[in-house]
Design a protein around this motif. Structure first.
Motif, mmCIF file in Angstrom:
data_model
loop_
_atom_site.group_PDB
_atom_site.id
_atom_site.type_symbol
_atom_site.label_atom_id
_atom_site.label_comp_id
_atom_site.label_asym_id
_atom_site.label_seq_id
_atom_site.Cartn_x
_atom_site.Cartn_y
_atom_site.Cartn_z
ATOM 1 N N PRO A 209 112.702 56.824 8.608
ATOM 2 C CA PRO A 209 112.878 56.135 7.330
ATOM 3 C C PRO A 209 111.848 56.497 6.276
ATOM 4 C CG PRO A 209 111.852 54.672 8.922
ATOM 5 C CD PRO A 209 112.238 55.912 9.671
ATOM 6 N N ALA A 210 110.743 57.137 6.680
ATOM 7 C CA ALA A 210 109.710 57.433 5.686
ATOM 8 C C ALA A 210 109.549 58.924 5.444
ATOM 9 C CB ALA A 210 108.377 56.830 6.135
ATOM 10 N N SER A 211 110.381 59.743 6.071
ATOM 11 C CA SER A 211 110.094 61.180 5.998
ATOM 12 C C SER A 211 110.341 61.761 4.609
ATOM 13 C CB SER A 211 110.897 61.938 7.050
ATOM 14 O OG SER A 211 112.254 61.823 6.755
ATOM 15 N N ALA A 212 111.112 61.048 3.769
ATOM 16 C CA ALA A 212 111.347 61.582 2.422
ATOM 17 C C ALA A 212 110.413 60.941 1.397
ATOM 18 C CB ALA A 212 112.807 61.337 2.035
ATOM 19 N N LEU A 213 109.398 60.195 1.868
ATOM 20 C CA LEU A 213 108.580 59.413 0.937
ATOM 21 C C LEU A 213 107.145 59.932 0.827
ATOM 22 C CD1 LEU A 213 109.736 55.852 2.089
ATOM 23 C CD2 LEU A 213 110.738 57.326 0.326
ATOM 24 N N ASP A 214 106.479 59.586 -0.288
ATOM 25 C CA ASP A 214 105.082 59.993 -0.447
ATOM 26 C C ASP A 214 104.189 59.094 0.432
ATOM 27 O OD1 ASP A 214 104.199 57.603 -1.824
ATOM 28 O OD2 ASP A 214 105.340 58.315 -3.546
ATOM 29 N N PRO A 215 102.906 59.467 0.577
ATOM 30 C CA PRO A 215 102.045 58.727 1.514
ATOM 31 C C PRO A 215 101.908 57.236 1.205
ATOM 32 C CG PRO A 215 101.016 60.812 0.928
ATOM 33 C CD PRO A 215 102.240 60.680 0.064
ATOM 34 N N VAL A 216 101.870 56.867 -0.071
ATOM 35 C CA VAL A 216 101.708 55.441 -0.396
ATOM 36 C C VAL A 216 102.966 54.674 0.017
ATOM 37 C CG1 VAL A 216 101.435 53.769 -2.272
ATOM 38 C CG2 VAL A 216 100.093 55.888 -2.272
ATOM 39 N N ALA A 217 104.137 55.240 -0.326
ATOM 40 C CA ALA A 217 105.396 54.580 0.030
ATOM 41 C C ALA A 217 105.565 54.556 1.549
ATOM 42 C CB ALA A 217 106.567 55.316 -0.624
ATOM 43 N N THR A 218 105.102 55.624 2.205
ATOM 44 C CA THR A 218 105.191 55.678 3.673
ATOM 45 C C THR A 218 104.382 54.564 4.295
ATOM 46 O OG1 THR A 218 105.541 58.045 3.684
ATOM 47 C CG2 THR A 218 104.633 57.104 5.699
ATOM 48 N N SER A 219 103.176 54.373 3.753
ATOM 49 C CA SER A 219 102.314 53.346 4.329
ATOM 50 C C SER A 219 102.926 51.954 4.147
ATOM 51 C CB SER A 219 100.931 53.520 3.701
ATOM 52 O OG SER A 219 100.305 52.351 3.545
ATOM 53 N N LYS A 220 103.616 51.740 3.023
ATOM 54 C CA LYS A 220 104.292 50.439 2.828
ATOM 55 C C LYS A 220 105.410 50.255 3.847
ATOM 56 C CE LYS A 220 103.311 49.460 -1.936
ATOM 57 N NZ LYS A 220 103.702 49.503 -3.316
ATOM 58 N N ILE A 221 106.147 51.324 4.114
ATOM 59 C CA ILE A 221 107.241 51.222 5.100
ATOM 60 C C ILE A 221 106.641 50.944 6.489
ATOM 61 C CG2 ILE A 221 109.097 52.489 6.286
ATOM 62 C CD1 ILE A 221 109.981 51.819 3.504
ATOM 63 N N HIS A 239 109.251 61.966 13.297
ATOM 64 C CA HIS A 239 108.670 63.266 13.632
ATOM 65 C C HIS A 239 107.154 63.172 13.625
ATOM 66 C CE1 HIS A 239 112.237 65.931 12.781
ATOM 67 N NE2 HIS A 239 111.649 66.496 13.803
ATOM 68 N N ASN A 240 106.679 62.076 13.071
ATOM 69 C CA ASN A 240 105.259 61.954 12.787
ATOM 70 C C ASN A 240 104.578 61.195 13.930
ATOM 71 O OD1 ASN A 240 102.818 60.908 11.852
ATOM 72 N ND2 ASN A 240 103.528 60.888 9.725
ATOM 73 N N MET A 241 103.835 61.945 14.740
ATOM 74 C CA MET A 241 103.252 61.318 15.932
ATOM 75 C C MET A 241 102.198 60.279 15.581
ATOM 76 S SD MET A 241 103.221 64.162 18.823
ATOM 77 C CE MET A 241 103.069 65.613 17.822
ATOM 78 N N GLN A 242 101.451 60.543 14.495
ATOM 79 C CA GLN A 242 100.453 59.545 14.080
ATOM 80 C C GLN A 242 101.157 58.247 13.706
ATOM 81 O OE1 GLN A 242 100.382 62.726 12.941
ATOM 82 N NE2 GLN A 242 98.654 63.336 14.219
ATOM 83 N N GLN A 243 102.304 58.400 13.059
ATOM 84 C CA GLN A 243 103.060 57.206 12.680
ATOM 85 C C GLN A 243 103.512 56.435 13.924
ATOM 86 O OE1 GLN A 243 107.212 57.425 10.848
ATOM 87 N NE2 GLN A 243 105.908 56.843 9.143
ATOM 88 N N ALA A 244 104.024 57.157 14.904
ATOM 89 C CA ALA A 244 104.449 56.494 16.147
ATOM 90 C C ALA A 244 103.266 55.776 16.772
ATOM 91 C CB ALA A 244 105.037 57.514 17.119
ATOM 92 N N ALA A 245 102.112 56.443 16.804
ATOM 93 C CA ALA A 245 100.926 55.844 17.426
ATOM 94 C C ALA A 245 100.484 54.605 16.661
ATOM 95 C CB ALA A 245 99.794 56.865 17.478
#
Ligand SMILES: Nc1ncnc2c1ncn2[C@@H]1O[C@H](COP(=O)(O)OP(=O)(O)OP(=O)(O)O)[C@@H](O)[C@H]1O
Length: 287
Positions: A209-221, A239-245
């Protein structure tokens, strides 16, 4: 988890008083025993025509937690996610064998209505896809299409609640009649999350859900996903392992060929995985 003398690891399911081992590979792994899983996959195979995309997937997904599905491109993460609420039904050549149960009922039983199922198990996609309608109508649509707009329902209150749960209300309160397409990408994705939660599902499936977003929007998601898990069960492909962690409680690692290679508590997967192949993947040796 222990390794037996034959070199094949077994998984102890102490609460069930039994032990299991995966016959498929030499590095099978842990499928933690989950008390009363909300979603349970048993020996699930998925095919597209003659090609098998998933092989004998066993997984127990706990309620009101975040479960992340990770793995390299093409390993079957989205296919598994779409199996849960039968979105694969919409792909003509897709075929599913095995059991996928939601609260103990196989969702592929003949008496299951996929539309009713998707009312309970909502979905958010990679690219924000608001309708060309007002912000209000985007969220109200989720209620109307599911028949939750009867005379006894306060649609406005429900829309506001969904927007609030999606951490968007404050930003759009004064523009509910404006088009959802005029919002930023991150706001559009939170609008899609509001649309998904308006009918009050039990499970939310999220496909990157965040792969098309910039870092600020990603962090909000990411913050929002953690909050949503207080009320819903979240299953998220990333796809983002840091995000999964960062955001998940459990992590399932799929590897090439459509095999689930390891499924365990997220800390265990990232700090001390059982499988060498998983260790290589999460340390960036491939994928
Ligand atoms: N609609 C489809 N028709 C035919 N084959 C498909 C279809 N969707 C997926 N596949 C195939 O199934 C396999 C698994 O694809 P899937 O999209 O589930 O993987 P994924 O891990 O989610 O990949 P990605 O991370 O790139 O999104 C791939 O080989 C893919 O080509």
């Amino acid at each position: 988890m222990t390794a037996n003398s034959g070199g094949q690891r077994t998984v102890s399911t102490s609460e069930a008083g039994e032990s299991r081992s995966d016959p498929m590979t030499d590095a099978p792994l842990g499928s933690p025993h989950v008390a009363d899983p909300i979603i349970e996959s048993r020996d699930l195979d998925v095919y597209y025509g003659d090609d098998q995309a998933l092989h004998s997937i066993d997984m127990e997904i706990p309620e009101q937690q975040v479960t992340a599905l990770i793995g390299p491109s093409g390993c079957g993460k989205s296919t598994f996610l779409r199996s849960i609420n039968r979105m694969n039904d919409l792909i003509d050549i897709a075929r599913v064998d095995g059991d996928l149960s939601f609260r103990g009922k196989n969702v592929y039983d003949e008496d299951v209505d996929p539309v009713a199922l998707r009312r309970k198990i909502g979905m958010v996609f990679q690219k924000p896809n608001p309708f060309p309608k007002s912000i209000f109508d985007n969220v109200a649509y989720g209620l109307r299409v599911q028949g939750k707009d009867g005379a006894d329902v306060d649609v406005e209150a429900e829309v506001r609640t969904a927007l609030e749960r999606a951490a968007l209300l404050e930003e759009v309160e004064d523009q509910l009649d404006e088009s959802g397409l005029e919002l930023s990408g991150g706001q559009q994705q939170r609008l899609c999350i509001a649309r998904a939660i308006a009918p009050d599902p039990e499970v939310i499936l999220m496909d990157e859900p965040a792969s098309a977003l910039d870092p600020v929007a990603t962090s909000k998601i990411e913050d929002l996903v953690e909050e949503l898990a207080e009320e819903y069960t979240v299953v998220i492909v990333t796809h983002n392992m840091q995000q999964a962690a960062r955001i998940s409680d459990k992590t399932a690692v799929f590897l090439t060929g459509g095999h689930l290679v390891e499924f365990d508590d997220t800390n265990k997967i990232f700090e001390n995985p059982e499988s060498d192949r998983v260790e290589d993947y999460i340390t960036g040796k491939f994928g």
